[in-house]
Write a protein that holds these residues in place. Structure first.
Motif, PDB file in Angstrom:
ATOM      1  N   LYS A  13       0.819  -1.216   0.000  1.00 57.06           N
ATOM      2  CA  LYS A  13       0.000   0.000   0.000  1.00 57.06           C
ATOM      3  C   LYS A  13       0.856   1.271   0.000  1.00 57.06           C
ATOM      4  CE  LYS A  13      -4.085  -1.901   2.347  1.00 57.06           C
ATOM      5  NZ  LYS A  13      -4.919  -1.849   3.591  1.00 57.06           N
ATOM      6  N   GLY A  14       2.166   1.099  -0.037  1.00 62.30           N
ATOM      7  CA  GLY A  14       3.059   2.243   0.002  1.00 62.30           C
ATOM      8  C   GLY A  14       3.157   2.881   1.374  1.00 62.30           C
ATOM      9  N   LEU A  15       2.831   2.107   2.425  1.00 63.47           N
ATOM     10  CA  LEU A  15       2.801   2.638   3.784  1.00 63.47           C
ATOM     11  C   LEU A  15       3.934   2.094   4.659  1.00 63.47           C
ATOM     12  CD1 LEU A  15      -1.064   2.511   4.419  1.00 63.47           C
ATOM     13  CD2 LEU A  15       0.334   4.519   3.879  1.00 63.47           C
ATOM     14  N   ALA A  16       4.887   1.402   4.059  1.00 63.29           N
ATOM     15  CA  ALA A  16       6.045   0.904   4.801  1.00 63.29           C
ATOM     16  C   ALA A  16       7.213   0.749   3.839  1.00 63.29           C
ATOM     17  CB  ALA A  16       5.731  -0.425   5.480  1.00 63.29           C
ATOM     18  N   TYR A  17       8.419   0.885   4.367  1.00 59.39           N
ATOM     19  CA  TYR A  17       9.614   0.786   3.523  1.00 59.39           C
ATOM     20  C   TYR A  17      10.779   0.224   4.337  1.00 59.39           C
ATOM     21  CZ  TYR A  17      11.039   5.158   5.862  1.00 59.39           C
ATOM     22  OH  TYR A  17      11.366   6.110   6.793  1.00 59.39           O
ATOM     23  N   VAL A  18      11.715  -0.386   3.610  1.00 62.74           N
ATOM     24  CA  VAL A  18      12.917  -0.912   4.251  1.00 62.74           C
ATOM     25  C   VAL A  18      13.950   0.205   4.311  1.00 62.74           C
ATOM     26  CG1 VAL A  18      14.828  -2.552   4.080  1.00 62.74           C
ATOM     27  CG2 VAL A  18      12.487  -3.285   3.539  1.00 62.74           C
ATOM     28  N   ASP A  19      14.392   0.513   5.511  1.00 60.82           N
ATOM     29  CA  ASP A  19      15.354   1.594   5.739  1.00 60.82           C
ATOM     30  C   ASP A  19      16.711   0.990   6.064  1.00 60.82           C
ATOM     31  OD1 ASP A  19      16.547   4.002   6.171  1.00 60.82           O
ATOM     32  OD2 ASP A  19      15.112   4.695   7.676  1.00 60.82           O
ATOM     33  N   GLN A  20      17.783   1.562   5.488  1.00 62.36           N
ATOM     34  CA  GLN A  20      19.128   1.072   5.753  1.00 62.36           C
ATOM     35  C   GLN A  20      19.989   2.113   6.469  1.00 62.36           C
ATOM     36  OE1 GLN A  20      20.885  -1.400   2.478  1.00 62.36           O
ATOM     37  NE2 GLN A  20      18.935  -0.976   1.427  1.00 62.36           N
ATOM     38  N   LEU A  21      19.320   3.087   7.073  1.00 64.09           N
ATOM     39  CA  LEU A  21      20.052   3.992   7.958  1.00 64.09           C
ATOM     40  C   LEU A  21      20.496   3.229   9.207  1.00 64.09           C
ATOM     41  CD1 LEU A  21      17.782   7.187   7.945  1.00 64.09           C
ATOM     42  CD2 LEU A  21      19.967   6.910   6.749  1.00 64.09           C
ATOM     43  N   THR A  22      21.564   3.690   9.857  1.00 61.00           N
ATOM     44  CA  THR A  22      21.975   3.073  11.110  1.00 61.00           C
ATOM     45  C   THR A  22      20.998   3.485  12.218  1.00 61.00           C
ATOM     46  OG1 THR A  22      23.363   4.933  11.799  1.00 61.00           O
ATOM     47  CG2 THR A  22      24.393   3.236  10.409  1.00 61.00           C
ATOM     48  N   LYS A  23      21.057   2.790  13.324  1.00 61.29           N
ATOM     49  CA  LYS A  23      20.176   3.114  14.448  1.00 61.29           C
ATOM     50  C   LYS A  23      20.389   4.557  14.914  1.00 61.29           C
ATOM     51  CE  LYS A  23      19.459  -0.058  17.588  1.00 61.29           C
ATOM     52  NZ  LYS A  23      19.623  -0.959  18.771  1.00 61.29           N
ATOM     53  N   GLU A  24      21.640   4.995  14.948  1.00 60.82           N
ATOM     54  CA  GLU A  24      21.949   6.356  15.359  1.00 60.82           C
ATOM     55  C   GLU A  24      21.425   7.374  14.352  1.00 60.82           C
ATOM     56  OE1 GLU A  24      23.405   9.583  17.572  1.00 60.82           O
ATOM     57  OE2 GLU A  24      22.909   7.505  18.092  1.00 60.82           O
ATOM     58  N   GLU A  25      21.542   7.055  13.056  1.00 64.75           N
ATOM     59  CA  GLU A  25      21.033   7.963  12.018  1.00 64.75           C
ATOM     60  C   GLU A  25      19.512   8.083  12.100  1.00 64.75           C
ATOM     61  OE1 GLU A  25      24.339   7.470   8.431  1.00 64.75           O
ATOM     62  OE2 GLU A  25      22.758   5.961   8.675  1.00 64.75           O
ATOM     63  N   ILE A  26      18.844   6.958  12.356  1.00 67.09           N
ATOM     64  CA  ILE A  26      17.380   6.988  12.501  1.00 67.09           C
ATOM     65  C   ILE A  26      16.987   7.897  13.657  1.00 67.09           C
ATOM     66  CG2 ILE A  26      15.375   5.597  13.167  1.00 67.09           C
ATOM     67  CD1 ILE A  26      16.556   3.302  11.526  1.00 67.09           C
ATOM     68  N   ARG A  27      17.736   7.784  14.744  1.00 69.42           N
ATOM     69  CA  ARG A  27      17.447   8.620  15.915  1.00 69.42           C
ATOM     70  C   ARG A  27      17.600  10.100  15.578  1.00 69.42           C
ATOM     71  NH1 ARG A  27      19.772  11.419  19.690  1.00 69.42           N
ATOM     72  NH2 ARG A  27      21.862  11.049  18.846  1.00 69.42           N
ATOM     73  N   ILE A  28      18.660  10.440  14.867  1.00 66.63           N
ATOM     74  CA  ILE A  28      18.905  11.841  14.507  1.00 66.63           C
ATOM     75  C   ILE A  28      17.853  12.348  13.524  1.00 66.63           C
ATOM     76  CG2 ILE A  28      20.523  13.398  13.340  1.00 66.63           C
ATOM     77  CD1 ILE A  28      22.797  11.596  14.447  1.00 66.63           C
ATOM     78  N   TYR A  29      17.541  11.533  12.511  1.00 66.30           N
ATOM     79  CA  TYR A  29      16.560  11.919  11.502  1.00 66.30           C
ATOM     80  C   TYR A  29      15.165  12.110  12.109  1.00 66.30           C
ATOM     81  CZ  TYR A  29      19.373  11.263   7.223  1.00 66.30           C
ATOM     82  OH  TYR A  29      20.289  11.401   6.211  1.00 66.30           O
ATOM     83  N   ARG A  30      14.894  11.419  13.225  1.00 69.68           N
ATOM     84  CA  ARG A  30      13.552  11.472  13.815  1.00 69.68           C
ATOM     85  C   ARG A  30      13.241  12.835  14.416  1.00 69.68           C
ATOM     86  NH1 ARG A  30      13.269   6.580  16.696  1.00 69.68           N
ATOM     87  NH2 ARG A  30      12.248   5.625  14.912  1.00 69.68           N
ATOM     88  N   GLY A  31      14.252  13.618  14.729  1.00 72.36           N
ATOM     89  CA  GLY A  31      14.030  14.941  15.305  1.00 72.36           C
ATOM     90  C   GLY A  31      13.806  14.887  16.800  1.00 72.36           C
ATOM     91  N   THR A  32      13.281  15.994  17.331  1.00 68.20           N
ATOM     92  CA  THR A  32      13.057  16.104  18.771  1.00 68.20           C
ATOM     93  C   THR A  32      11.635  16.585  19.031  1.00 68.20           C
ATOM     94  OG1 THR A  32      13.768  18.406  18.908  1.00 68.20           O
ATOM     95  CG2 THR A  32      15.491  16.719  19.079  1.00 68.20           C
TER      96      THR A  32
END
Length: 554
Positions: A117-136
């Motif tokens: 449905k285009g509502l999920a994707y496989v991400d290959q960022l590192t765990k730390e990068e995901i945390r940073i990209y998520r914002g605050t």
């Protein structure tokens, strides 16, 4: 419905009544979903009782479902103990024991559905990068560069994840929601991660595992749970719970409701902090009587009914506050008061010699097992010329403590005669080793004529004394709210366990199956599990008496 019944209803019960009235719900179904990565504690008991008795009140069903989505932290030992604890709490499970791992195939299919449905994707960022990209909380998140992958690419990558073509941490499946959402939980949360670890149920069938948030709502709905009840920290997660169910083709949609979690004075209820206490051997194990696990409370001597009463008294609300430890103690004290036999135990013994009794003198005295319940029967004790009293009950200073034994002062022995201290014997270090007394033979069951008796103390005749060990438990922490401190170990009470060696009445051996006793003026005690009565009985102090002004840690 009368006003009293309305007053006793918690807000979740009111929701259920409304749902039944509006025909949204026909059969009430609740569940308790523990992670099998530790032992249950009294906070879990609150949730168990709430879910179990709501289902029971409405002739519904209650499920115990293990949220076993992280094999690195879980094992079968925890599962076995959790089942044992829930049964000990008198919550009938029948055959309603489930595992999230039983639904892994179905959950995997729903993950693929979201991808399609285009509502999920496989991400290959590192765990730390995901945390940073998520914002605050004050700044929005940033879209992952992998967010633009096609459905076909994501399906292929997810398949590779499933078949172990990625290492741990190299890829994960994320929901595609809104990286600018004010709710961080909706900023493309992780739905699946890679874990190469054998699972206690599915063994090595899977190397990818759904996260709690993804698996939980689906498992609730597969079991047709009507009221998914959790604590307030999952309040924001409800938005993700509802988003997932809205976007997959599942027939039943469960609804989540939140209530305040239990916080108890001088305790930690964080499973992470409890595990730290256990693994670092600050306590003797998950069943250490100083920690509020169900196993620890049971070993200490608490009853399931006293824990249930406590949970009923604190109620179910949305207000977070710390519950006084004294409330829990009053519940077990009230529970034991009506069915526990009274005996005498000397925890800090000092010898008393009664000089006006012959050495071979023995008198059998009959003592009630309970001062107010005659149906509980009696037991016998021996009175002779050498007895033990508690060291605290003798005072060398004549000007202090009126109700203690001291030179020239007359005091009553519980259920026996009055005695007067005449002199004391000391060792070379000036420690009192023996007290010489006389007794008044005319004072059995009555006070002496024209004399004032200062007080009543407990005692045990040497001929009637059995050696025993006493574990005296105090609060594990010296701070009311250690849970709020990351450095909580700084507030450990170094005197949380004091071990004493003294004596009990020999007649206890005739009723050792009772397991629980009130030692007069000392508190309620239970027999330590697995202790050898042929060697030395060990007793755990459950709780002090309500009006116990003695410092038992002396």
């Amino acid at each position: 419905m009368n006003n009293e019944n309305q007053k006793n209803q918690n807000f979740i019960k009111k929701i259920i009544l409304k749902d039944i009235k509006n025909k949204r719900v026909k059969t009430v179904r609740t569940r308790f979903p523990p992670e099998p990565n530790g032992y249950l504690h009294i906070g879990h008991a609150k949730s168990i009782f709430l879910n179990f008795f709501l289902a029971k009140q409405f002739n519904g069903t209650f499920n115990l479902r293990f949220d076993d989505t992280n094999p690195k932290k879980e094992n079968a030992h925890y599962i076995k103990n959790i089942i044992k604890d829930v049964k000990w709490l008198q919550c009938n499970l029948e055959n309603n024991i489930f595992y999230t791992s039983s639904y892994f195939e179905i959950i995997y299919k729903y993950a693929k559905e979201l991808i399609k449905k285009g509502l999920a994707y496989v991400d290959q960022l590192t765990k730390e990068e995901i945390r940073i990209y998520r914002g605050t909380l004050t700044s929005p998140g940033i879209n992952s560069p992998y967010r633009k992958q096609t459905v076909k690419e994501n399906l292929l990558l997810f398949k590779k994840m499933k078949h172990g073509h990625f290492s741990e941490g190299d890829a994960c499946l994320r929901a595609k929601i809104d990286m600018k959402s004010p709710f961080i939980v909706l900023r493309d949360p992780v739905l699946y991660r890679i874990l190469f670890s054998e699972h206690h149920q599915t063994k090595n069938k899977w190397c990818i595992y759904p996260t709690y948030d993804f698996a939980h709502c689906i498992s609730d709905s597969l079991e047709k749970i009507t009221h998914s009840i959790c604590t307030l920290e999952f309040q924001d997660n409800r938005k993700l719970y509802e988003w997932i169910l809205k976007n997959i083709s599942i027939s039943h949609r469960a609804h989540q409701y939140e209530f305040s979690k239990l916080k108890l004075e001088y305790c930690v209820l964080s499973k992470r902090k409890l595990k730290h206490l256990v693994t670092n051997k600050i306590v003797s194990g998950w069943d250490d009587p100083r920690i509020p696990t169900i196993s620890g409370l049971k070993k200490r001597g608490y009853t399931s009914s006293s824990i249930r009463t406590f949970c009923e008294k604190i109620g179910v609300t949305k207000q977070n506050h710390i519950i006084e430890l004294s409330l829990l103690e009053s519940c077990i004290r009230n529970d034991l008061n009506l069915n526990t036999s009274r005996y005498m135990a000397i925890i800090n013994p000092i010898k008393v010699y009664i000089s006006n009794l012959e050495d071979n003198y023995s008198e059998i005295l009959t003592v009630p097992n309970h001062p107010n319940i005659s149906s509980m029967g009696t037991h016998t004790t021996i009175f002779s010329n050498t007895i033990y009293i508690d060291r605290y009950d003798f005072c060398e200073n004549r000007t202090q403590f009126k109700k203690k034994l001291k030179i020239g002062n007359e005091i009553r022995l519980r259920h026996a005669y009055t005695i007067i201290a005449k002199k004391i014997i000391k060792d070379n270090n000036d420690n009192i080793t023996e007290i010489i007394c006389t007794y008044d033979k005319n004072t059995l069951g009555k006070n002496p004529i024209n004399k004032k008796v200062s007080g009543v103390i407990h005692w045990i005749a040497k001929k009637n004394a059995i050696p025993a060990k006493f574990n005296l438990y105090e609060k594990l922490f010296i701070l009311k709210d250690p849970e709020s401190k990351e450095d909580f170990l700084k507030y450990i009470n170094k005197n949380s366990l004091i071990i004493k060696h003294g004596f009990i009445e020999s007649s206890i051996l005739n009723n050792i199956s009772e397991k629980t006793y009130q030692f007069e003026r000392e508190g309620y005690f239970c027999v330590e599990k697995n202790c050898d009565s042929k060697q030395k009985l060990t007793f755990n102090r459950i709780v002090k008496l309500k009006k116990n002004f003695k410092n038992l840690n002396k």
